[in-house]
Scaffold this motif. Structure first.
Motif, short mmCIF file in Angstrom:
data_model
loop_
_atom_site.label_atom_id
_atom_site.label_comp_id
_atom_site.label_asym_id
_atom_site.label_seq_id
_atom_site.Cartn_x
_atom_site.Cartn_y
_atom_site.Cartn_z
N ALA A 2 0.84 -1.21 0.00
CA ALA A 2 0.00 0.00 0.00
C ALA A 2 0.87 1.26 0.00
CB ALA A 2 -0.91 0.00 1.22
N TYR A 3 0.58 2.15 -0.91
CA TYR A 3 1.25 3.46 -0.95
C TYR A 3 0.19 4.53 -1.18
CZ TYR A 3 4.13 7.36 -2.48
OH TYR A 3 4.72 8.60 -2.61
N ASN A 4 0.02 5.39 -0.19
CA ASN A 4 -0.98 6.47 -0.26
C ASN A 4 -2.36 5.91 -0.64
OD1 ASN A 4 0.98 8.34 0.42
ND2 ASN A 4 1.29 9.06 -1.67
N GLU A 5 -2.81 4.93 0.12
CA GLU A 5 -4.07 4.25 -0.18
C GLU A 5 -5.20 4.64 0.77
OE1 GLU A 5 -4.84 2.55 -2.65
OE2 GLU A 5 -2.99 1.79 -3.55
N SER A 6 -5.12 5.80 1.40
CA SER A 6 -6.13 6.18 2.39
C SER A 6 -7.54 6.24 1.80
CB SER A 6 -5.78 7.53 3.02
OG SER A 6 -5.74 8.55 2.04
N ALA A 7 -7.65 6.51 0.50
CA ALA A 7 -8.98 6.65 -0.12
C ALA A 7 -9.69 5.31 -0.26
CB ALA A 7 -8.85 7.32 -1.49
N ARG A 8 -8.94 4.20 -0.28
CA ARG A 8 -9.62 2.92 -0.51
C ARG A 8 -9.18 1.80 0.41
NH1 ARG A 8 -7.16 1.72 -6.59
NH2 ARG A 8 -4.95 1.82 -6.06
N ILE A 9 -8.25 2.05 1.33
CA ILE A 9 -7.74 0.94 2.15
C ILE A 9 -8.82 0.39 3.08
CG2 ILE A 9 -6.82 2.37 4.02
CD1 ILE A 9 -5.26 -0.84 2.52
N GLU A 10 -9.73 1.25 3.58
CA GLU A 10 -10.77 0.74 4.48
C GLU A 10 -11.72 -0.20 3.73
OE1 GLU A 10 -12.03 2.91 8.15
OE2 GLU A 10 -11.88 4.62 6.77
N ALA A 11 -12.10 0.18 2.51
CA ALA A 11 -12.97 -0.68 1.72
C ALA A 11 -12.26 -1.99 1.40
CB ALA A 11 -13.39 0.03 0.43
N THR A 12 -10.97 -1.90 1.13
CA THR A 12 -10.19 -3.10 0.84
C THR A 12 -10.15 -4.03 2.05
OG1 THR A 12 -8.80 -1.98 -0.79
CG2 THR A 12 -7.89 -3.96 0.24
N LEU A 13 -9.86 -3.47 3.21
CA LEU A 13 -9.79 -4.29 4.42
C LEU A 13 -11.14 -4.90 4.75
CD1 LEU A 13 -7.47 -2.10 6.69
CD2 LEU A 13 -6.89 -4.24 5.54
N GLU A 14 -12.20 -4.15 4.54
CA GLU A 14 -13.53 -4.67 4.82
C GLU A 14 -13.83 -5.88 3.93
OE1 GLU A 14 -18.20 -3.15 5.09
OE2 GLU A 14 -16.64 -1.80 4.34
N ARG A 15 -13.50 -5.77 2.65
CA ARG A 15 -13.76 -6.87 1.72
C ARG A 15 -12.88 -8.07 2.03
NH1 ARG A 15 -13.14 -4.37 -4.09
NH2 ARG A 15 -13.51 -6.55 -4.68
N VAL A 16 -11.62 -7.83 2.36
CA VAL A 16 -10.70 -8.94 2.65
C VAL A 16 -11.11 -9.66 3.93
CG1 VAL A 16 -8.33 -9.52 3.31
CG2 VAL A 16 -8.75 -7.95 1.40
N MET A 17 -11.39 -8.90 4.97
CA MET A 17 -11.76 -9.52 6.25
C MET A 17 -13.10 -10.26 6.14
SD MET A 17 -9.24 -9.06 8.08
CE MET A 17 -7.82 -8.02 8.39
N GLN A 18 -14.02 -9.71 5.39
CA GLN A 18 -15.29 -10.38 5.19
C GLN A 18 -15.09 -11.70 4.45
OE1 GLN A 18 -18.19 -8.25 2.81
NE2 GLN A 18 -19.89 -9.32 3.78
N CYS A 19 -14.21 -11.68 3.45
CA CYS A 19 -13.92 -12.89 2.68
C CYS A 19 -13.26 -13.95 3.56
CB CYS A 19 -13.02 -12.56 1.49
SG CYS A 19 -12.64 -13.98 0.45
N VAL A 20 -12.29 -13.53 4.39
CA VAL A 20 -11.63 -14.46 5.30
C VAL A 20 -12.65 -15.14 6.21
CG1 VAL A 20 -10.06 -14.61 7.28
CG2 VAL A 20 -9.38 -13.30 5.25
N GLU A 21 -13.60 -14.35 6.70
CA GLU A 21 -14.62 -14.89 7.59
C GLU A 21 -15.58 -15.82 6.84
OE1 GLU A 21 -18.19 -13.35 10.60
OE2 GLU A 21 -16.80 -11.91 9.69
N THR A 22 -16.03 -15.39 5.66
CA THR A 22 -16.98 -16.18 4.89
C THR A 22 -16.38 -17.52 4.45
OG1 THR A 22 -18.07 -14.18 4.07
CG2 THR A 22 -18.44 -16.22 2.83
N GLU A 23 -15.12 -17.45 3.98
CA GLU A 23 -14.45 -18.66 3.50
C GLU A 23 -13.88 -19.51 4.63
OE1 GLU A 23 -14.35 -19.61 0.34
OE2 GLU A 23 -15.39 -17.82 -0.40
N ARG A 24 -13.91 -18.94 5.84
CA ARG A 24 -13.38 -19.62 7.02
C ARG A 24 -11.90 -19.99 6.85
NH1 ARG A 24 -18.37 -23.52 9.15
NH2 ARG A 24 -19.88 -21.82 9.42
N TRP A 25 -11.16 -19.05 6.28
CA TRP A 25 -9.73 -19.26 6.12
C TRP A 25 -9.02 -19.04 7.46
CZ3 TRP A 25 -9.60 -15.62 1.33
CH2 TRP A 25 -9.98 -16.35 0.18
#
Length: 272
Positions: free
Chosen positions: A12-35
């Motif tokens: 990540a470099y200067n990603e403040s505009a989209r890093i929260e949306a990215t983390l939300e999608r990644v964490m949701q996927c981790v939980e859904t897939e039970r990784w």
């Protein structure tokens, strides 16, 4: 805490505009897939508040970590820094824009589980999987660069540049310690090294959508990548990779060796 099965690295470099949306999608996927997964965001010397946002999210997710580069070093350095810190049996990286949806990681994991040492996402194996196409000029330059890469580097893959790749941890520890390219041209070097070491590399078609906010300039960065490919070929002809490989006693030595210039911030929750 036992080590995770999967590590997901996000440069990540200067990603403040989209890093929260990215983390939300990644964490949701981790939980859904039970990784059984950890997530490492590598801050490449951002001048905005990317690191502060990630640190705030770390309070909610014990297996979310922040790795900080010593200044702005480039995507290749960021990926190497993150993957060498990763503890998972399978380690992978994905771009912060999630052009390849996080769910597609299942395809890479499946390739690793069935015998591959390295699994690389491909945008061109099944073009119908592209949800948002690049502008024609970017497609043209991208295909030209890929042809040159395959010719100069002797790589048989349809797509070397997709920012969606996974590795068995022992393979990653070897490959990334031999990596020398720190900016955009690092992908072909990783694949060149993997083939030199006779690791099994499997190319996997993935769903992918172009993000208009991509910072890569095909003219400026493309010329730089051509220069970097020449460096890789020179290093190979000069025997630098062979000498580095010979200096490595075995994989276990490399796994335990320290990685310089790394600051890893762990959430207080994870330390309990």
């Amino acid at each position: 805490m036992s080590h995770p099965r999967l590590s997901i690295v996000i440069p990540a470099y200067n990603e403040s505009a989209r890093i929260e949306a990215t983390l939300e999608r990644v964490m949701q996927c981790v939980e859904t897939e039970r990784w059984d997964a950890e997530v490492l965001v590598v801050d490449d010397g951002s001048r905005d508040n990317t690191a502060e946002i990630v640190t705030r999210w770390m309070e909610l997710f014990p297996r979310l970590h922040l790795v900080k580069n010593p200044g702005n070093r480039g995507k290749g350095y960021s990926v190497r820094n993150g993957l060498l810190q990763a503890a998972g049996d399978i380690v992978m990286f994905t771009d912060a824009d999630l052009s390849a949806p996080m769910e597609e990681a299942s395809r890479l994991i499946a390739a690793i589980d069935t015998g591959a040492d390295v699994a690389i996402g491909s945008r061109w194996m099944e073009r119908a999987r592209q949800t948002i196409h690049q502008p024609l000029y970017r497609q043209f330059f991208g295909r030209c660069f890929n042809w040159i890469t395959r010719t100069v580097m002797g790589l048989p893959f349809k797509d070397t540049q997709c920012g969606f790749k996974a590795f068995r941890r022992p393979a990653a520890q070897v490959i990334f310690r031999l990596q020398t390219i720190e900016r955009w041209g690092f992908d072909p070097e990783l694949l060149f090294i993997a083939r030199k070491l006779k690791f099994k590399v499997e190319e996997v078609p993935v769903t992918w959508g172009h993000d208009e906010r991509s910072r890569m300039s095909y003219l400026k960065d493309g010329m730089k990548m051509l220069e970097e490919m020449a460096v890789i070929r020179y290093n190979s002809v000069a025997g630098r990779y062979d000498k580095a490989i010979a200096a490595m006693k075995d994989t276990s030595d490399m796994v335990t060796a320290p990685v310089p210039h790394v600051v890893k911030v762990v959430s207080p929750t994870a330390q309990r």
